[in-house]
Structure formats: C-alpha cells, structure tokens
Write a protein that holds these residues in place. Sequence first.
Motif, mmCIF file in Angstrom:
data_model
loop_
_atom_site.group_PDB
_atom_site.id
_atom_site.type_symbol
_atom_site.label_atom_id
_atom_site.label_comp_id
_atom_site.label_asym_id
_atom_site.label_seq_id
_atom_site.Cartn_x
_atom_site.Cartn_y
_atom_site.Cartn_z
ATOM 1 N N ASP A 290 0.804 -1.225 0.000
ATOM 2 C CA ASP A 290 0.000 0.000 0.000
ATOM 3 C C ASP A 290 0.840 1.279 0.000
ATOM 4 O OD1 ASP A 290 -2.427 -1.492 0.191
ATOM 5 O OD2 ASP A 290 -2.028 -1.785 2.330
ATOM 6 N N ILE A 291 2.111 1.170 -0.350
ATOM 7 C CA ILE A 291 2.951 2.371 -0.333
ATOM 8 C C ILE A 291 2.539 3.362 -1.425
ATOM 9 C CG2 ILE A 291 4.954 1.217 0.645
ATOM 10 C CD1 ILE A 291 6.142 1.141 -2.210
ATOM 11 N N LYS A 292 2.832 4.635 -1.166
ATOM 12 C CA LYS A 292 2.613 5.693 -2.141
ATOM 13 C C LYS A 292 3.963 6.094 -2.728
ATOM 14 C CE LYS A 292 -1.799 5.909 -1.489
ATOM 15 N NZ LYS A 292 -2.721 5.416 -2.545
ATOM 16 N N ILE A 293 4.040 6.049 -4.048
ATOM 17 C CA ILE A 293 5.285 6.342 -4.759
ATOM 18 C C ILE A 293 5.212 7.739 -5.370
ATOM 19 C CG2 ILE A 293 6.723 5.667 -6.738
ATOM 20 C CD1 ILE A 293 5.801 2.760 -6.145
ATOM 21 N N TYR A 294 6.272 8.483 -5.206
ATOM 22 C CA TYR A 294 6.345 9.877 -5.689
ATOM 23 C C TYR A 294 6.878 9.915 -7.118
ATOM 24 C CZ TYR A 294 8.143 14.727 -5.899
ATOM 25 O OH TYR A 294 8.431 16.030 -6.250
ATOM 26 N N ILE A 295 6.117 10.565 -8.007
ATOM 27 C CA ILE A 295 6.583 10.801 -9.376
ATOM 28 C C ILE A 295 6.287 12.246 -9.735
ATOM 29 C CG2 ILE A 295 6.454 10.145 -11.810
ATOM 30 C CD1 ILE A 295 5.437 7.413 -10.970
ATOM 31 N N ASN A 296 7.353 13.050 -9.818
ATOM 32 C CA ASN A 296 7.233 14.444 -10.257
ATOM 33 C C ASN A 296 6.145 15.222 -9.514
ATOM 34 O OD1 ASN A 296 9.277 13.989 -12.142
ATOM 35 N ND2 ASN A 296 7.832 13.390 -13.736
ATOM 36 N N GLY A 297 6.114 15.096 -8.191
ATOM 37 C CA GLY A 297 5.188 15.887 -7.386
ATOM 38 C C GLY A 297 3.848 15.244 -7.116
ATOM 39 N N GLU A 298 3.603 14.086 -7.705
ATOM 40 C CA GLU A 298 2.339 13.382 -7.482
ATOM 41 C C GLU A 298 2.602 12.033 -6.815
ATOM 42 O OE1 GLU A 298 -0.750 13.620 -10.618
ATOM 43 O OE2 GLU A 298 0.858 14.462 -11.861
ATOM 44 N N TYR A 299 1.543 11.481 -6.206
ATOM 45 C CA TYR A 299 1.672 10.209 -5.502
ATOM 46 C C TYR A 299 0.805 9.151 -6.173
ATOM 47 C CZ TYR A 299 3.944 12.897 -1.827
ATOM 48 O OH TYR A 299 4.797 13.712 -1.134
ATOM 49 N N PHE A 300 1.373 7.946 -6.294
ATOM 50 C CA PHE A 300 0.666 6.862 -6.962
ATOM 51 C C PHE A 300 0.790 5.579 -6.145
ATOM 52 C CE2 PHE A 300 2.084 9.870 -10.137
ATOM 53 C CZ PHE A 300 0.986 10.012 -10.976
ATOM 54 N N SER A 301 -0.222 4.722 -6.256
ATOM 55 C CA SER A 301 -0.137 3.413 -5.618
ATOM 56 C C SER A 301 0.893 2.577 -6.381
ATOM 57 C CB SER A 301 -1.494 2.713 -5.640
ATOM 58 O OG SER A 301 -1.873 2.430 -6.979
ATOM 59 N N ARG A 302 1.311 1.499 -5.786
ATOM 60 C CA ARG A 302 2.344 0.650 -6.385
ATOM 61 C C ARG A 302 1.981 0.214 -7.806
ATOM 62 N NH1 ARG A 302 6.077 -1.929 -3.135
ATOM 63 N NH2 ARG A 302 7.479 -3.289 -4.293
ATOM 64 N N ASN A 303 0.748 -0.200 -8.018
ATOM 65 C CA ASN A 303 0.329 -0.697 -9.327
ATOM 66 C C ASN A 303 0.117 0.406 -10.356
ATOM 67 O OD1 ASN A 303 0.371 -3.350 -8.431
ATOM 68 N ND2 ASN A 303 -1.792 -3.330 -7.825
ATOM 69 N N ASP A 304 -0.072 1.625 -9.891
ATOM 70 C CA ASP A 304 -0.341 2.737 -10.807
ATOM 71 C C ASP A 304 0.883 3.615 -11.068
ATOM 72 O OD1 ASP A 304 -3.009 2.010 -11.069
ATOM 73 O OD2 ASP A 304 -3.602 3.154 -9.297
#
Length: 309
Positions: free
Chosen positions: A16-30
């Motif tokens: 259930d971690i939130k991953i940071y990409i360029n200022g936004e947060y996404f779930s592992r699968n997304d």
Amino acid sequence: MVHGTHNALEDDRNKDIKIYINGEYFSRNDAKISVFDSGYLVGDGIWEALRLHKGVLVFLEAHLERLWSSAASVGMTFPFTKAELTTIIHKVLDKNGMSDQVHVRIMITRGIKKTPSQDPRLTISGPNVVIIPEYKKASEESKQKGITLFTSTIRRGSPDYLDPRLNCHSKLHEVQALIQAIEAGADEALMLDVNGFVSTCNATNFFIVKNNEVLTSTGQYCMNGITRAKVIEVCKKHNIVCHEKNFSLFDVYGADEAFVTGSFGGITPVTKIDGRQIGSKPFGDMTQKLSGLYHDLIAETVANEKEYH
C-alpha cells in the motif's frame, strides 16, 4: 528463495505504499513512467538509496553529495536544491507514515525524449524524479549465514569511459557479472578492475581481513560506497589498521575473513569465494566487531541528528 545482500523480510505494508513521481503520488500498481523517458530509452539517469532509522535519514549529506556529483558528471541540472529535495523526501515518508527500517530509492532521469535517441538535446521535459520508499529490514538469518561469491570475467570499467563511482542507470555490466555468479552457483559476483586487481562486487563493496588488518581496494575502480567510507572511518576511529590498496585473488584466497558493505545490508560476511572456504567460521571476529561498530555509528548519528533538531 533468492539469497544475497539484499534479502529483506517480507512486509505486507509495502503493498500500500505511495510512490512519488514528479510531485504526485501513486499506488504501487499505478506508478508508471513514459516509454519515452531517457532512463528507459538509453539508461540516462542517476540514483541514490537511503536508509531511514528512527526518523532519521542516515548519512544524508554524504548521499546527497554523491547524487549531486553524479549529476555534474553526466551534465544534468536539477530544478531543486539539496534542502528542497530533502524536504520532498520527508514529505514522501510522511505521506506513507514511515519512521523506521525504511529504504528510500531516489531515481532521477534526464527527462522525456521527443523521439528515441541518445541526444540530450531531444529531451523535451525537465528531469523525471521518482522516489520509492519501502519497508525493508535486512534478514538477520541471511546476514548470519553469509554469502558466497564468484569472480566474474566482467571487469569494472575504466574511469575514462564509465567511471565505476557513478551511480547511474546503466548497470548492465554488473547484471552480466551477477548472472555469471548465479550460473556458477554463487550468490553474488566479485569483480576485478581493468588491471586484474580485486575491485568490488556487483552491488556492494568488498573487504578482506588478514592478521587483524582490514584491506579494501584503492577506490579507483569501485563504487563510491557510503557504507564503505563509513567502515574505513570506523577503522581509523578505533585504531584498526585499514589499507586501501591494490590486491589480487592470491590475497583473497588466503584471507582470514571477507565481507561486503552496502547501505541496505550494512556489513555482510562472505563465506566462500570461487568455491574456496574463507575463514574458519561464517561470521569472523573482525567482521562481527566492525558490524557492531558500524551499528554504533548509525545509533550515534541518529542521536546527534535528533539532538540537533
């Protein structure tokens, strides 16, 4: 089960971690990046890995210095300062409610390309920044068991074409070395430099112990390891003789102990190299001593950081 220096205990929270990409947060699968990303297309990217201990990013300044040095080496300019990136990392950790036993991977590529090409002038965006925080605690069972190494025929590169100190996305030669080691029945690969001296492993730095003296490579052809530097620092602080010099497999096969270092696993003993037993027991006395002193240094760093703030 895969055995090696990156063995981590299973932790369901990582689903259930939130991953940071360029200022936004996404779930592992997304969490996804464009196929036109320069890191994906040509390995044009750099990275850094940090450990979070009791709310403190350990040896943060050294890691940031290495990241900025890597950026300068490849001609990449960041749109943020070290302080601003530090703030971003802490926001990612806060978003995930993380405080301890966390491994943080920071990946920065040159950006999105207009078309598949090596040419950096065809980059049409700023750098892509990805931060992956995961709950990762090293397996103590794996650490006590130690690892086995196989000397690969793949050499560490010369600084005049791909400096081994550069933490870049181009890791294919290290993957090739590891594949050789796995096919030979070992856990990881030992790599020589262009002159035939022992350099490093495919993902960690390498040390041997002989007559209570610690020996590691010159550092010219090995990864610019933060943990490696801290172990050398610990040796000097506690009057343990530590040489940084050229040595060969002749010295390795006759060593009393051997171990590897890395940000994730800390110090991990090596039990066999090329099928030959190293030392009389899996976790040698000097290796155990240095492992304890290294953990003391981490605890001291955490305490000092908390006191400072």
